[in-house]
Motif scaffolding. Structure first.
Motif, PDB file in Angstrom:
ATOM      1  N   SER A 182       0.839  -1.199   0.000  1.00 12.40           N
ATOM      2  CA  SER A 182       0.000   0.000   0.000  1.00 12.40           C
ATOM      3  C   SER A 182       0.875   1.251   0.000  1.00 12.40           C
ATOM      4  O   SER A 182       1.970   1.268   0.571  1.00 12.40           O
ATOM      5  N   ALA A 183       0.367   2.283  -0.623  1.00 15.80           N
ATOM      6  CA  ALA A 183       1.086   3.559  -0.659  1.00 15.80           C
ATOM      7  C   ALA A 183       1.301   4.091   0.759  1.00 15.80           C
ATOM      8  O   ALA A 183       2.346   4.667   1.066  1.00 15.80           O
ATOM      9  N   ARG A 184       0.330   3.873   1.620  1.00 17.86           N
ATOM     10  CA  ARG A 184       0.437   4.334   3.008  1.00 17.86           C
ATOM     11  C   ARG A 184       1.599   3.643   3.727  1.00 17.86           C
ATOM     12  O   ARG A 184       2.378   4.280   4.428  1.00 17.86           O
ATOM     13  N   TRP A 185       1.740   2.327   3.538  1.00 17.89           N
ATOM     14  CA  TRP A 185       2.833   1.572   4.158  1.00 17.89           C
ATOM     15  C   TRP A 185       4.181   2.044   3.621  1.00 17.89           C
ATOM     16  O   TRP A 185       5.123   2.272   4.372  1.00 17.89           O
ATOM     17  N   LEU A 186       4.289   2.206   2.305  1.00 25.11           N
ATOM     18  CA  LEU A 186       5.552   2.646   1.718  1.00 25.11           C
ATOM     19  C   LEU A 186       5.927   4.036   2.213  1.00 25.11           C
ATOM     20  O   LEU A 186       7.092   4.306   2.511  1.00 25.11           O
ATOM     21  N   ASP A 187       4.947   4.903   2.319  1.00 23.74           N
ATOM     22  CA  ASP A 187       5.203   6.254   2.820  1.00 23.74           C
ATOM     23  C   ASP A 187       5.735   6.201   4.250  1.00 23.74           C
ATOM     24  O   ASP A 187       6.689   6.890   4.598  1.00 23.74           O
ATOM     25  N   ARG A 188       5.149   5.367   5.077  1.00 23.34           N
ATOM     26  CA  ARG A 188       5.615   5.230   6.464  1.00 23.34           C
ATOM     27  C   ARG A 188       7.040   4.683   6.518  1.00 23.34           C
ATOM     28  O   ARG A 188       7.852   5.122   7.326  1.00 23.34           O
ATOM     29  N   CYS A 189       7.336   3.710   5.667  1.00 19.91           N
ATOM     30  CA  CYS A 189       8.692   3.136   5.638  1.00 19.91           C
ATOM     31  C   CYS A 189       9.732   4.189   5.277  1.00 19.91           C
ATOM     32  O   CYS A 189      10.854   4.168   5.785  1.00 19.91           O
ATOM     33  N   LEU A 190       9.359   5.091   4.408  1.00 19.61           N
ATOM     34  CA  LEU A 190      10.305   6.106   3.951  1.00 19.61           C
ATOM     35  C   LEU A 190      10.386   7.310   4.889  1.00 19.61           C
ATOM     36  O   LEU A 190      11.382   8.031   4.876  1.00 19.61           O
ATOM     37  N   GLN A 191       9.366   7.527   5.704  1.00 18.35           N
ATOM     38  CA  GLN A 191       9.343   8.694   6.583  1.00 18.35           C
ATOM     39  C   GLN A 191      10.009   8.445   7.937  1.00 18.35           C
ATOM     40  O   GLN A 191      10.388   9.395   8.615  1.00 18.35           O
ATOM     41  N   VAL A 192      10.164   7.194   8.332  1.00 18.50           N
ATOM     42  CA  VAL A 192      10.786   6.891   9.627  1.00 18.50           C
ATOM     43  C   VAL A 192      12.256   7.289   9.577  1.00 18.50           C
ATOM     44  O   VAL A 192      12.984   6.864   8.683  1.00 18.50           O
ATOM     45  N   PRO A 193      12.715   8.107  10.527  1.00 16.39           N
ATOM     46  CA  PRO A 193      14.118   8.509  10.512  1.00 16.39           C
ATOM     47  C   PRO A 193      15.031   7.343  10.900  1.00 16.39           C
ATOM     48  O   PRO A 193      14.898   6.774  11.988  1.00 16.39           O
ATOM     49  N   LEU A 194      15.898   6.956  10.001  1.00 16.66           N
ATOM     50  CA  LEU A 194      16.881   5.903  10.260  1.00 16.66           C
ATOM     51  C   LEU A 194      18.256   6.431   9.860  1.00 16.66           C
ATOM     52  O   LEU A 194      18.712   6.230   8.735  1.00 16.66           O
ATOM     53  N   PRO A 195      18.928   7.117  10.760  1.00 17.41           N
ATOM     54  CA  PRO A 195      20.235   7.684  10.410  1.00 17.41           C
ATOM     55  C   PRO A 195      21.234   6.593  10.050  1.00 17.41           C
ATOM     56  O   PRO A 195      21.276   5.537  10.671  1.00 17.41           O
ATOM     57  N   ARG A 196      21.994   6.840   9.033  1.00 20.02           N
ATOM     58  CA  ARG A 196      23.072   5.954   8.561  1.00 20.02           C
ATOM     59  C   ARG A 196      22.568   4.613   8.051  1.00 20.02           C
ATOM     60  O   ARG A 196      23.339   3.685   7.910  1.00 20.02           O
ATOM     61  N   ILE A 197      21.286   4.474   7.800  1.00 20.28           N
ATOM     62  CA  ILE A 197      20.722   3.241   7.262  1.00 20.28           C
ATOM     63  C   ILE A 197      20.318   3.492   5.811  1.00 20.28           C
ATOM     64  O   ILE A 197      19.641   4.467   5.514  1.00 20.28           O
ATOM     65  N   VAL A 198      20.746   2.607   4.935  1.00 19.52           N
ATOM     66  CA  VAL A 198      20.386   2.718   3.518  1.00 19.52           C
ATOM     67  C   VAL A 198      19.114   1.916   3.284  1.00 19.52           C
ATOM     68  O   VAL A 198      19.013   0.762   3.698  1.00 19.52           O
ATOM     69  N   ARG A 199      18.146   2.538   2.641  1.00 23.32           N
ATOM     70  CA  ARG A 199      16.889   1.860   2.294  1.00 23.32           C
ATOM     71  C   ARG A 199      16.878   1.606   0.794  1.00 23.32           C
ATOM     72  O   ARG A 199      17.226   2.473   0.012  1.00 23.32           O
ATOM     73  N   ARG A 200      16.465   0.421   0.419  1.00 22.68           N
ATOM     74  CA  ARG A 200      16.367   0.062  -0.992  1.00 22.68           C
ATOM     75  C   ARG A 200      14.965  -0.473  -1.238  1.00 22.68           C
ATOM     76  O   ARG A 200      14.520  -1.385  -0.556  1.00 22.68           O
ATOM     77  N   MET A 201      14.293   0.093  -2.225  1.00 17.42           N
ATOM     78  CA  MET A 201      12.916  -0.293  -2.506  1.00 17.42           C
ATOM     79  C   MET A 201      12.831  -0.949  -3.879  1.00 17.42           C
ATOM     80  O   MET A 201      13.504  -0.541  -4.815  1.00 17.42           O
ATOM     81  N   GLY A 202      11.988  -1.983  -3.976  1.00 12.95           N
ATOM     82  CA  GLY A 202      11.769  -2.646  -5.251  1.00 12.95           C
ATOM     83  C   GLY A 202      11.003  -3.942  -5.068  1.00 12.95           C
ATOM     84  O   GLY A 202      10.475  -4.233  -4.000  1.00 12.95           O
ATOM     85  N   LEU A 203      10.969  -4.721  -6.133  1.00 12.56           N
ATOM     86  CA  LEU A 203      10.317  -6.030  -6.121  1.00 12.56           C
ATOM     87  C   LEU A 203      11.115  -6.988  -5.247  1.00 12.56           C
ATOM     88  O   LEU A 203      12.332  -7.095  -5.386  1.00 12.56           O
TER      89      LEU A 203
END
Length: 90
Positions: free
Chosen positions: A51-72
């Motif tokens: 869901s767009a809501r879940w993805l938005d939450r995943c991206l908005q949480v502050p995680l300093p020095r953590i790399v996030r990668r999104m995809g299939l």
């Protein structure tokens, strides 16, 4: 509503590093493939989207020095210890 998984990922070893956070915007199981007589294969299951809501939450949480990668995210229960098969899935 959500799945959080900690485990093994065998994606792009040139880009992914240990402790990267992988966020699936879609999920595809590799165990529902059909292998045809001619050696080709096709996926037999849907790729549900997050869901767009879940993805938005995943991206908005502050995680300093953590790399996030999104995809299939391709997933399954079978342990893949075969370089050719793993490359085909990637």
């Amino acid at each position: 509503h959500a799945v959080l998984a900690v485990g093994i990922a065998f994606g792009d070893r040139d880009r992914q590093q240990l402790a990267d956070v992988l966020i699936a915007d879609q999920v595809q199981t590799y165990e529902s493939e059909r292998y045809n007589k001619d050696g080709s294969h096709q996926w037999r299951s849907e790729k549900p989207a997050a869901s767009a809501r879940w993805l938005d939450r995943c991206l908005q949480v502050p995680l300093p020095r953590i790399v996030r990668r999104m995809g299939l995210m391709v997933c399954g229960e079978m342990l893949i210890d075969n370089a050719e098969y793993r490359a085909m899935l990637a």
